[in-house]
Design a protein around this motif. Structure first.
Motif, PDB file in Angstrom:
ATOM      1  N   THR A  45       0.842  -1.190   0.000  1.00 11.15           N
ATOM      2  CA  THR A  45       0.000   0.000   0.000  1.00 11.15           C
ATOM      3  C   THR A  45       0.880   1.243   0.000  1.00 11.15           C
ATOM      4  O   THR A  45       1.908   1.284   0.681  1.00 11.15           O
ATOM      5  CB  THR A  45      -0.902   0.015   1.254  1.00 11.15           C
ATOM      6  N   TYR A  46       0.450   2.234  -0.751  1.00 11.39           N
ATOM      7  CA  TYR A  46       1.138   3.519  -0.800  1.00 11.39           C
ATOM      8  C   TYR A  46       0.376   4.509   0.075  1.00 11.39           C
ATOM      9  O   TYR A  46      -0.836   4.688  -0.097  1.00 11.39           O
ATOM     10  CB  TYR A  46       1.219   4.027  -2.237  1.00 11.39           C
ATOM     11  N   HIS A  47       1.086   5.120   1.005  1.00  8.51           N
ATOM     12  CA  HIS A  47       0.494   6.041   1.974  1.00  8.51           C
ATOM     13  C   HIS A  47       1.026   7.450   1.759  1.00  8.51           C
ATOM     14  O   HIS A  47       2.123   7.637   1.226  1.00  8.51           O
ATOM     15  CB  HIS A  47       0.847   5.596   3.405  1.00  8.51           C
ATOM     16  N   CYS A  48       0.285   8.430   2.231  1.00  9.86           N
ATOM     17  CA  CYS A  48       0.725   9.820   2.174  1.00  9.86           C
ATOM     18  C   CYS A  48       1.966   9.982   3.044  1.00  9.86           C
ATOM     19  O   CYS A  48       1.974   9.580   4.209  1.00  9.86           O
ATOM     20  CB  CYS A  48      -0.390  10.737   2.672  1.00  9.86           C
ATOM     21  N   ALA A  49       3.011  10.579   2.482  1.00  8.84           N
ATOM     22  CA  ALA A  49       4.255  10.801   3.238  1.00  8.84           C
ATOM     23  C   ALA A  49       4.090  11.902   4.275  1.00  8.84           C
ATOM     24  O   ALA A  49       4.923  12.038   5.164  1.00  8.84           O
ATOM     25  CB  ALA A  49       5.398  11.142   2.287  1.00  8.84           C
ATOM     26  N   GLY A  50       3.009  12.663   4.194  1.00 12.72           N
ATOM     27  CA  GLY A  50       2.767  13.718   5.162  1.00 12.72           C
ATOM     28  C   GLY A  50       2.038  13.252   6.400  1.00 12.72           C
ATOM     29  O   GLY A  50       2.392  13.602   7.519  1.00 12.72           O
ATOM     30  N   LEU A 125       8.161  11.240  -3.778  1.00 13.33           N
ATOM     31  CA  LEU A 125       8.383  11.946  -2.512  1.00 13.33           C
ATOM     32  C   LEU A 125       7.092  12.163  -1.733  1.00 13.33           C
ATOM     33  O   LEU A 125       7.126  12.402  -0.529  1.00 13.33           O
ATOM     34  CB  LEU A 125       9.064  13.293  -2.768  1.00 13.33           C
ATOM     35  N   ALA A 126       5.957  12.079  -2.391  1.00 12.83           N
ATOM     36  CA  ALA A 126       4.669  12.259  -1.727  1.00 12.83           C
ATOM     37  C   ALA A 126       4.171  10.982  -1.060  1.00 12.83           C
ATOM     38  O   ALA A 126       3.186  11.016  -0.333  1.00 12.83           O
ATOM     39  CB  ALA A 126       3.628  12.742  -2.737  1.00 12.83           C
ATOM     40  N   LEU A 127       4.861   9.876  -1.307  1.00 13.61           N
ATOM     41  CA  LEU A 127       4.389   8.573  -0.853  1.00 13.61           C
ATOM     42  C   LEU A 127       5.365   7.856   0.057  1.00 13.61           C
ATOM     43  O   LEU A 127       6.571   8.035  -0.028  1.00 13.61           O
ATOM     44  CB  LEU A 127       4.142   7.676  -2.074  1.00 13.61           C
ATOM     45  N   GLU A 128       4.816   7.002   0.894  1.00 12.85           N
ATOM     46  CA  GLU A 128       5.560   6.005   1.674  1.00 12.85           C
ATOM     47  C   GLU A 128       4.968   4.662   1.282  1.00 12.85           C
ATOM     48  O   GLU A 128       3.744   4.480   1.308  1.00 12.85           O
ATOM     49  CB  GLU A 128       5.366   6.213   3.181  1.00 12.85           C
ATOM     50  N   PHE A 129       5.840   3.722   0.914  1.00 13.86           N
ATOM     51  CA  PHE A 129       5.367   2.395   0.523  1.00 13.86           C
ATOM     52  C   PHE A 129       5.444   1.467   1.723  1.00 13.86           C
ATOM     53  O   PHE A 129       6.460   1.390   2.415  1.00 13.86           O
ATOM     54  CB  PHE A 129       6.213   1.837  -0.610  1.00 13.86           C
TER      55      PHE A 129
END
Length: 135
Positions: A45-50, A125-129
Protein backbone atom coordinates in the motif's frame (compact mmCIF):
# COMPACT_ATOMS: atom_id res chain seq x y z
CA UNK A 1 -10.91 22.95 3.37
CA UNK A 2 -10.67 21.54 6.87
CA UNK A 3 -8.40 18.52 7.03
CA UNK A 4 -8.24 15.86 9.71
CA UNK A 5 -4.49 16.52 9.94
CA UNK A 6 -3.66 20.22 9.98
CA UNK A 7 -0.24 21.68 10.79
CA UNK A 8 1.50 25.02 10.45
CA UNK A 9 4.22 25.37 7.81
CA UNK A 10 6.70 25.50 10.68
CA UNK A 11 5.54 22.13 12.01
CA UNK A 12 5.51 20.60 8.50
CA UNK A 13 9.11 21.79 8.04
CA UNK A 14 10.08 20.07 11.30
CA UNK A 15 8.70 16.69 10.26
CA UNK A 16 9.41 16.63 6.51
CA UNK A 17 12.69 16.68 4.62
CA UNK A 18 13.20 19.79 2.47
CA UNK A 19 12.45 17.90 -0.79
CA UNK A 20 9.27 16.39 0.69
CA UNK A 21 8.16 19.77 2.02
CA UNK A 22 8.62 21.27 -1.46
CA UNK A 23 6.45 18.58 -3.07
CA UNK A 24 3.81 18.05 -0.39
CA UNK A 25 3.33 21.60 0.83
CA UNK A 26 4.48 23.77 -2.10
CA UNK A 27 3.27 21.56 -5.00
CA UNK A 28 6.74 21.09 -6.46
CA UNK A 29 7.44 18.18 -8.81
CA UNK A 30 10.37 15.81 -8.52
CA UNK A 31 12.42 15.29 -11.65
CA UNK A 32 11.08 12.48 -13.87
CA UNK A 33 12.65 9.03 -13.56
CA UNK A 34 14.35 9.93 -10.22
CA UNK A 35 11.77 8.76 -7.67
CA UNK A 36 12.65 5.75 -5.56
CA UNK A 37 9.16 4.27 -5.88
CA UNK A 38 9.07 4.33 -9.68
CA UNK A 39 10.48 0.79 -9.90
CA UNK A 40 8.67 -0.56 -6.82
CA UNK A 41 6.64 -3.65 -7.80
CA UNK A 42 5.96 -5.52 -4.56
CA UNK A 43 2.44 -5.99 -3.20
CA UNK A 44 1.54 -3.39 -0.63
CA UNK A 45 0.00 0.00 0.00
CA UNK A 46 1.14 3.52 -0.80
CA UNK A 47 0.49 6.04 1.97
CA UNK A 48 0.72 9.82 2.17
CA UNK A 49 4.26 10.80 3.24
CA UNK A 50 2.77 13.72 5.16
CA UNK A 51 0.17 12.04 7.35
CA UNK A 52 0.31 8.29 6.67
CA UNK A 53 -3.19 8.00 5.17
CA UNK A 54 -3.53 5.07 2.71
CA UNK A 55 -3.89 6.36 -0.87
CA UNK A 56 -3.18 3.61 -3.43
CA UNK A 57 -3.00 -0.18 -3.53
CA UNK A 58 0.01 -1.60 -5.37
CA UNK A 59 -2.39 -3.68 -7.50
CA UNK A 60 -3.49 -0.46 -9.24
CA UNK A 61 0.06 0.66 -10.10
CA UNK A 62 1.07 0.40 -13.75
CA UNK A 63 3.98 1.35 -15.98
CA UNK A 64 3.00 4.47 -17.90
CA UNK A 65 6.55 5.44 -18.91
CA UNK A 66 5.87 9.03 -17.80
CA UNK A 67 8.68 9.16 -15.22
CA UNK A 68 6.57 9.05 -12.06
CA UNK A 69 4.68 6.26 -10.28
CA UNK A 70 1.28 5.84 -11.92
CA UNK A 71 -1.93 4.36 -10.55
CA UNK A 72 -5.31 3.91 -12.21
CA UNK A 73 -7.45 4.11 -9.08
CA UNK A 74 -7.26 5.49 -5.54
CA UNK A 75 -7.58 3.10 -2.63
CA UNK A 76 -11.09 4.18 -1.63
CA UNK A 77 -13.60 6.94 -2.31
CA UNK A 78 -12.67 10.08 -0.39
CA UNK A 79 -8.95 9.31 -0.08
CA UNK A 80 -8.04 11.89 -2.74
CA UNK A 81 -9.07 15.53 -3.11
CA UNK A 82 -9.33 16.90 -6.66
CA UNK A 83 -8.42 20.55 -7.32
CA UNK A 84 -8.37 22.47 -10.60
CA UNK A 85 -4.80 23.57 -11.38
CA UNK A 86 -4.28 26.40 -13.89
CA UNK A 87 -0.52 26.73 -13.38
CA UNK A 88 2.10 26.54 -16.13
CA UNK A 89 -0.31 27.78 -18.81
CA UNK A 90 -2.54 24.71 -18.78
CA UNK A 91 -5.59 23.36 -16.98
CA UNK A 92 -5.03 20.11 -15.08
CA UNK A 93 -6.50 18.33 -12.10
CA UNK A 94 -4.23 18.30 -9.08
CA UNK A 95 -4.63 15.46 -6.59
CA UNK A 96 -4.11 15.99 -2.89
CA UNK A 97 -4.36 13.81 0.18
CA UNK A 98 -7.90 14.34 1.47
CA UNK A 99 -6.64 13.74 5.03
CA UNK A 100 -3.99 16.50 5.18
CA UNK A 101 -4.19 18.46 1.92
CA UNK A 102 -0.70 17.50 0.76
CA UNK A 103 0.05 17.77 -2.96
CA UNK A 104 0.56 14.34 -4.53
CA UNK A 105 0.59 15.00 -8.28
CA UNK A 106 -2.05 15.14 -11.02
CA UNK A 107 -4.63 12.90 -12.67
CA UNK A 108 -5.02 12.51 -16.42
CA UNK A 109 -7.55 10.72 -18.66
CA UNK A 110 -4.87 9.25 -20.91
CA UNK A 111 -4.55 5.63 -19.87
CA UNK A 112 -6.84 3.56 -22.11
CA UNK A 113 -4.91 0.42 -21.12
CA UNK A 114 -6.30 0.65 -17.57
CA UNK A 115 -9.76 -0.30 -16.25
CA UNK A 116 -10.55 3.36 -15.44
CA UNK A 117 -8.76 5.07 -18.33
CA UNK A 118 -7.13 7.31 -15.76
CA UNK A 119 -3.52 7.88 -14.71
CA UNK A 120 -2.74 9.26 -11.29
CA UNK A 121 0.76 10.66 -11.89
CA UNK A 122 2.24 10.81 -8.38
CA UNK A 123 5.55 12.06 -6.97
CA UNK A 124 7.52 9.34 -5.16
CA UNK A 125 8.38 11.95 -2.51
CA UNK A 126 4.67 12.26 -1.73
CA UNK A 127 4.39 8.57 -0.85
CA UNK A 128 5.56 6.00 1.67
CA UNK A 129 5.37 2.40 0.52
CA UNK A 130 4.30 -0.26 3.04
CA UNK A 131 4.96 -3.80 1.73
CA UNK A 132 2.06 -6.24 2.19
CA UNK A 133 4.13 -8.43 4.50
CA UNK A 134 4.67 -5.46 6.88
CA UNK A 135 1.13 -4.09 7.03
Amino acid sequence: MNYQVSRSDEKWREILTAPRFAVLREAATERPFTGELLAEHRPGTYHCAGCGAPLFDAETKFESHCGWPSFYKDIKPGAIEYVQDKSHGMVRTEVRCANCGSHLGHIFDDAPQTPTGQRFCINSLALEFVPADES
